[in-house]
Design a protein around this motif. Sequence first.
Motif, PDB file in Angstrom:
ATOM      1  N   LEU A  40      39.726  51.934  35.908  1.00 12.52           N
ATOM      2  CA  LEU A  40      39.393  53.210  36.561  1.00 12.52           C
ATOM      3  C   LEU A  40      38.019  53.705  36.114  1.00 12.52           C
ATOM      4  O   LEU A  40      37.265  54.260  36.919  1.00 12.52           O
ATOM      5  CB  LEU A  40      40.467  54.266  36.263  1.00 12.52           C
ATOM      6  CG  LEU A  40      41.809  54.060  36.967  1.00 12.52           C
ATOM      7  CD1 LEU A  40      42.803  55.144  36.561  1.00 12.52           C
ATOM      8  CD2 LEU A  40      41.646  54.065  38.490  1.00 12.52           C
ATOM      9  N   PHE A  52      35.453  51.877  35.321  1.00  9.76           N
ATOM     10  CA  PHE A  52      34.422  51.113  36.034  1.00  9.76           C
ATOM     11  C   PHE A  52      34.324  51.570  37.496  1.00  9.76           C
ATOM     12  O   PHE A  52      33.236  51.603  38.073  1.00  9.76           O
ATOM     13  CB  PHE A  52      34.689  49.609  35.933  1.00  9.76           C
ATOM     14  CG  PHE A  52      34.082  48.995  34.695  1.00  9.76           C
ATOM     15  CD1 PHE A  52      32.795  48.481  34.727  1.00  9.76           C
ATOM     16  CD2 PHE A  52      34.781  48.969  33.499  1.00  9.76           C
ATOM     17  CE1 PHE A  52      32.216  47.945  33.584  1.00  9.76           C
ATOM     18  CE2 PHE A  52      34.207  48.432  32.354  1.00  9.76           C
ATOM     19  CZ  PHE A  52      32.924  47.928  32.391  1.00  9.76           C
ATOM     20  N   GLN A  53      35.482  51.919  38.090  1.00  8.78           N
ATOM     21  CA  GLN A  53      35.437  52.439  39.452  1.00  8.78           C
ATOM     22  C   GLN A  53      34.688  53.776  39.487  1.00  8.78           C
ATOM     23  O   GLN A  53      33.843  54.019  40.355  1.00  8.78           O
ATOM     24  CB  GLN A  53      36.846  52.616  40.009  1.00  8.78           C
ATOM     25  CG  GLN A  53      36.840  53.035  41.480  1.00  8.78           C
ATOM     26  CD  GLN A  53      38.218  53.306  42.025  1.00  8.78           C
ATOM     27  OE1 GLN A  53      39.230  53.067  41.361  1.00  8.78           O
ATOM     28  NE2 GLN A  53      38.279  53.811  43.243  1.00  8.78           N
ATOM     29  N   GLY A  73      31.422  48.832  40.797  1.00 11.40           N
ATOM     30  CA  GLY A  73      32.279  48.774  39.611  1.00 11.40           C
ATOM     31  C   GLY A  73      32.686  47.349  39.295  1.00 11.40           C
ATOM     32  O   GLY A  73      32.699  46.936  38.131  1.00 11.40           O
TER      33      GLY A  73
END
Lengths: 116, 240
Positions: A9, A11-12, A32
């Motif tokens: 999450l 990285f997103q 991401g």
Amino acid sequence: MIPALAIILAFQLGGEAAARATGLPVPGPVLGMIALVAALTAFPRLGATLAAAAQAILSALTLFFVPAGVGVVAHLGVLRDAGPALALALVVSTVAAIAAGALVFAAVARITGKGA
Amino acid sequence: MDAPDLALIWSYLAREPLLWLTATLTAFWMADRLSAAAGRAPWANPVLGAVILLSVVLTLTGTPYADYFAGAQFVHFMLGPAVVALAVPLWQARARVRAAALPVAAALVAGSVAGIGTALAVASAFGVPPEVLAALAPKSATAPVAIGIAERLGGAPTLAAVLALTTGMIGAVVATPLLNALRLTDWRARGFATGVAAHGLGTARAFQVNETAGAFAGLGMGLNAILTAILAPWALALFR
């Protein structure tokens, strides 16, 4: 599982922030993903932390398409008008993409001497 | 005490996200069992089955898509983390990728350009409007990426999802007969091209045929998700 989800999450989130900040046409999750490949290359031990969670998420990948797919009910008008043209475009382009990709792969593999 | 009014219960449930979240998972479960019963034939796709089932239920109950999505958005949300998670199998395949770096790069560009270019050329030749072209351009990318790209290009995300899913199913059906007709025997080439053209559904099909083909299909899907995000805006600008 929880550290893995937090990392994915994060990285997103970073990807979404970067996509909005730069105005690139690339979706946030793709940025991401690229960043996560880079992070895995730099810190291979991250792979063991993420492997199980990534596999769990990806094993349910097809389910996640369903809500957007149901959106077809909101586009029945478009599909009635442009349906045949879109169907033809999808068939022609899918055949062209598979043929072009496979022929080029095989040709370049032969030239570089790494044929199967 | 009066018997509970069914209409009141329904109007309560229809307001809550729980109803359509449950319906989405149940419909997928049923469609997946059907697909298994059909021996995982490419046409018996569980996504297609669940979409048809839910569309019929929404139409019969007169439920607007926005009300459905209020519940289903929790499933839809997972597309983002799933795209990020693609990094892991992509990274795990790094040794194979390095060994075939040149064919992989050339085939990626050829397959991606051929797919986007012919799709937009055929559709615009038949007068398909620009906002629909924006949903069509990313159709070879895996659906969550196609949705994200279409949103950025001004196309309808749900239409992009439908076009991407249809592309995946077409690819899963035509790949084997087409590649046999082309007399290609390199499983890496066959799998990679199928993943580039038909993302997750093509990859699932490639894994059924051959393990190496499947691994390279997954690689093709991941790489084309990135390349499509870069190429689609340019290609679209040429056709509108």
